[in-house]
Design a protein around this motif. Structure first.
Motif, PDB file in Angstrom:
ATOM      1  N   CYS A   1       2.707  -3.623 -11.527  1.00 48.05           N
ATOM      2  CA  CYS A   1       2.786  -2.172 -12.137  1.00 48.05           C
ATOM      3  C   CYS A   1       3.824  -2.251 -13.124  1.00 48.05           C
ATOM      4  CB  CYS A   1       2.364  -1.251 -11.057  1.00 48.05           C
ATOM      5  SG  CYS A   1       3.933  -1.192  -9.847  1.00 48.05           S
TER       6      CYS A   1
ATOM      7  N   ARG B   1       4.382   5.127  -4.414  1.00 45.72           N
ATOM      8  CA  ARG B   1       3.734   4.896  -5.568  1.00 45.72           C
ATOM      9  C   ARG B   1       2.545   5.539  -5.659  1.00 45.72           C
ATOM     10  NH1 ARG B   1       2.153  -0.335  -4.522  1.00 45.72           N
ATOM     11  NH2 ARG B   1       0.249   0.331  -3.984  1.00 45.72           N
ATOM     12  N   TYR B   2       1.733   5.710  -4.709  1.00 52.25           N
ATOM     13  CA  TYR B   2       0.758   6.506  -4.711  1.00 52.25           C
ATOM     14  C   TYR B   2       0.761   7.914  -5.453  1.00 52.25           C
ATOM     15  CZ  TYR B   2      -3.522   9.554  -3.402  1.00 52.25           C
ATOM     16  OH  TYR B   2      -4.374  10.522  -3.273  1.00 52.25           O
ATOM     17  N   HIS B   3       2.062   8.562  -4.733  1.00 56.71           N
ATOM     18  CA  HIS B   3       2.226  10.004  -5.310  1.00 56.71           C
ATOM     19  C   HIS B   3       3.099   9.965  -6.533  1.00 56.71           C
ATOM     20  CE1 HIS B   3       0.724  11.795  -1.762  1.00 56.71           C
ATOM     21  NE2 HIS B   3       1.576  10.936  -0.838  1.00 56.71           N
TER      22      HIS B   3
ATOM     23  N   HIS C   1       0.606  -0.952  -0.079  1.00 51.83           N
ATOM     24  CA  HIS C   1       0.138  -0.048   0.066  1.00 51.83           C
ATOM     25  C   HIS C   1       0.949   1.300  -0.076  1.00 51.83           C
ATOM     26  CE1 HIS C   1      -3.310  -2.654   0.737  1.00 51.83           C
ATOM     27  NE2 HIS C   1      -2.799  -3.242   1.756  1.00 51.83           N
ATOM     28  N   SER C   2       1.820   1.369  -0.931  1.00 54.63           N
ATOM     29  CA  SER C   2       2.870   2.385  -0.968  1.00 54.63           C
ATOM     30  C   SER C   2       2.510   3.860  -1.322  1.00 54.63           C
ATOM     31  CB  SER C   2       3.781   1.820  -2.125  1.00 54.63           C
ATOM     32  OG  SER C   2       4.880   2.869  -2.144  1.00 54.63           O
ATOM     33  N   ALA C   3       2.759   4.710  -0.135  1.00 53.75           N
ATOM     34  CA  ALA C   3       2.514   5.995  -0.462  1.00 53.75           C
ATOM     35  C   ALA C   3       3.535   6.486  -1.425  1.00 53.75           C
ATOM     36  CB  ALA C   3       2.754   6.792   0.852  1.00 53.75           C
TER      37      ALA C   3
ATOM     38  N   MET D   1       2.422   8.086  -9.082  1.00 52.71           N
ATOM     39  CA  MET D   1       1.561   7.713 -10.282  1.00 52.71           C
ATOM     40  C   MET D   1       0.953   8.984 -10.662  1.00 52.71           C
ATOM     41  SD  MET D   1      -0.388   4.410  -8.830  1.00 52.71           S
ATOM     42  CE  MET D   1      -1.472   3.930 -10.027  1.00 52.71           C
ATOM     43  N   LYS D   2       1.030  10.331  -9.890  1.00 53.32           N
ATOM     44  CA  LYS D   2       0.347  11.466 -10.272  1.00 53.32           C
ATOM     45  C   LYS D   2       1.497  12.168 -11.587  1.00 53.32           C
ATOM     46  CE  LYS D   2      -1.374  12.302  -5.652  1.00 53.32           C
ATOM     47  NZ  LYS D   2      -1.004  13.132  -4.297  1.00 53.32           N
TER      48      LYS D   2
ATOM     49  N   GLN E   1      -4.141  -4.772  -9.327  1.00 48.75           N
ATOM     50  CA  GLN E   1      -4.155  -5.392  -8.092  1.00 48.75           C
ATOM     51  C   GLN E   1      -5.192  -6.444  -7.798  1.00 48.75           C
ATOM     52  OE1 GLN E   1      -4.176  -2.493  -4.686  1.00 48.75           O
ATOM     53  NE2 GLN E   1      -6.304  -3.540  -4.137  1.00 48.75           N
TER      54      GLN E   1
ATOM     55  N   TYR F   1      -1.240  -0.441 -13.537  1.00 51.17           N
ATOM     56  CA  TYR F   1      -1.399  -0.848 -12.217  1.00 51.17           C
ATOM     57  C   TYR F   1      -2.330  -1.975 -12.121  1.00 51.17           C
ATOM     58  CZ  TYR F   1      -2.306  -0.751  -7.061  1.00 51.17           C
ATOM     59  OH  TYR F   1      -2.621  -1.245  -5.944  1.00 51.17           O
TER      60      TYR F   1
ATOM     61  N   ALA G   1       6.340  -2.702  -2.757  1.00 52.88           N
ATOM     62  CA  ALA G   1       5.683  -1.327  -3.396  1.00 52.88           C
ATOM     63  C   ALA G   1       5.552  -1.537  -5.105  1.00 52.88           C
ATOM     64  CB  ALA G   1       6.610  -0.190  -3.127  1.00 52.88           C
TER      65      ALA G   1
END
Length: 503
Positions: free
Chosen positions: A313, A188-190, A184-186, A192-193, A201, A199, A328
């Motif tokens: 991903c 990776r989340y940021h 649940h990588s933060a 991806m912007k 899951q 991606y 991640a």
């Protein structure tokens, strides 16, 4: 004198800690940020509120630790391991007798090593703590990252002004951010912007719950008598076709045990936990001799029932400033024991690519001292792009292999076809080594060959082997095969016959 590269690692687990060590050994200014409190503190509660499944370190993880350049790391880590040379399959015969059947992982006697995650993490963090160019920050949550301006923001939860106030936020800068912060990588989340990341899951329809087989009582053990109640040198499996129970040894003589079960059956047991001992007796014979019925129910009620996630991903990077590794980038189900090993291999491959690009710069600057030659942003971007390109196929391959191995562990280990192929491949590997035959498991666990190459070779090898075997048993060459291949292999033949229930 050149300013050292600032590398920020998010996630202080085994993979993140190893990445920090690789970066520090190359002279980077390293900062490690971790959401949880100090992971060496026994009171630290993991994010999933339970101990994670015991880890198994194998060749890829060992090789990655060898290449850190730290002389004592590998020896220190391996002191806390227990070799597991194979699986021990538990069951009950048609007559009602309990049995154990050992299946070695490797015809050459090689083993994988059980290790406690917290012990491994502690050893790695202690090494980092001793390095002057590494700073560790616990209780810090990544809340934002701008990979173009190379800035990031963290909530510093180590200091709270009052119970009603928000944690203070800090801003940092970096040259490279490495995300090793889990499925649940933060990071990776940021990221991806900023990059067009494919991606995918998937949650498989299986939950897991942890149990524990306690060590023998000290007061009842003779001097030097092992405290283990079952063999410590095996990964124990109670296969159940659609589910399974496993046990992995720990240094103190106990076993970390895990139930893997479809969610519907978990729900049925949750509605009436008193049925749990009967369920175990019916499906995992002998376990209630190792874990009391009360302890089974207590663990089932107190430990969470957690999902298993498979994540893919690509790409893994953005420009020159960010990259994700380990879970991640490619979280996988735990059934091949490769999650941590693949993550550590990520670190070795990533930094080997960095080193290659640094050497190219040195070749282009022959008058410069090597420690003053630092990769430019463009060179770092090229290295990260190469990493994404070469690593993604292998990460996708091991994700699929891990899913397939769940079927093997819970069901195939009982099948005639599986045991036949394993026997033939191991026979070829030992007696005809020039042919290069190996089991898929041996290639994955005891080599550093790319996972995607292993899949291609194993599939090709399997087709040839089964066709050849079919030809041998259906044609006149069968007699010649038996005479020539087993003339001096009577022991092997007798074992094979016993394996397939023919004697």
């Amino acid at each position: 004198m050149s300013i050292p590269q600032k590398t920020v690692i998010v996630g202080a687990g085994p993979v993140g800690s190893l990445a920090a060590l690789y970066a520090a050994q190359r002279g980077h200014e390293v900062e490690v940020y971790e959401l949880r409190p100090d992971l060496r503190n026994p009171g630290t509660i993991p994010l999933n509120f339970t101990k994670s499944i015991n880890l198994a370190v194998s060749e890829r993880g060992i090789n990655a630790m060898k290449h850190t350049g730290h002389s004592s790391l590998l020896g220190t880590v391996m002191q806390g391991t227990i070799p597991m040379r194979g699986r021990m399959i538990h069951g009950k015969s048609p007559l009602g007798d309990l049995y154990e059947h050992a299946q070695d992982y490797d015809a050459k006697g090689r083993a994988i090593y059980a290790i406690d995650r917290s012990g491994l993490n502690e050893r790695l963090l202690n090494v980092l703590d001793s390095m002057p160019n590494v700073k560790l920050f616990f209780n810090h949550k990544l809340t934002g990252a701008d990979f173009r301006s190379r800035r990031a923001w963290f909530e510093a939860r180590d200091v709270v002004l009052s119970p009603s106030s928000r944690p203070r936020e800090i801003e940092i800068t970096f040259d490279l951010m490495i995300g090793a912060d889990g499925a649940h990588s933060a990071v990776r989340y940021h990221m991806m912007k900023f990059t067009r990341m494919d991606y995918q899951q998937e949650y498989i329809d299986t939950l897991w719950c942890e149990f524990r087989i306690e060590a023998k009582d000290d007061t009842k053990c003779e001097a030097q008598e092992p405290r283990f109640r079952i063999s410590p040198n095996h990964l124990h499996i109670w296969p159940g076709r659609d589910f399974m129970f496993i046990a992995i040894p720990s240094e103190d003589g106990s076993f970390t045990s895990t139930l893997f079960l479809p969610s519907k059956q978990f729900a049925e047991l949750e509605s009436n936990p008193a049925k749990l001992p009967y369920f175990f007796d019916q499906n995992f014979p002998g376990v209630t001799d190792l874990i009391s019925r009360d302890s089974l129910i207590s663990s089932f009620l107190s430990n969470p029932h957690l999902p298993l996630i498979s994540l893919k991903c690509r790409p893994y990077h953005y420009d020159s400033s960010g990259v994700i590794i380990g879970d991640a980038a490619h979280a996988m189900v735990p059934f091949y024991g490769q999650g941590m090993n693949a993550g550590m291999e990520d670190v070795r491959i990533l930094f080997s690519i960095f080193d290659k690009h640094t050497e190219m710069l040195e070749d282009n600057n022959p008058t410069s001292e090597s420690h003053n030659v630092l990769p430019s942003a463009s060179a770092r971007a090229e290295a990260l792009a190469e990493y994404s390109e070469v690593r993604a196929p292998d990460a996708y391959a091991i994700n699929e292999l891990a899913l397939q191995n769940y079927v093997e562990m819970r069901s195939s280990v009982l099948s005639m076809r599986y045991r036949l192929r394993k026997f033939l491949e191991e026979f070829m590997s030992v007696n005809f080594p020039n042919f290069g035959w190996q089991t898929k498991y041996s290639r994955v666990s005891f080599s550093n060959q790319g996972y995607s190459d292993i899949v291609r070779q194993s599939d090709h090898q399997g087709r040839i082997l089964m066709r050849a075997f079919a030809a041998c048993i259906t044609g006149p060459v069968a007699i010649a095969f038996i005479i020539l291949g087993f003339r001096h292999k009577r022991t092997v033949l007798s074992k094979a016959l016993a394996l397939f229930g023919l004697v």
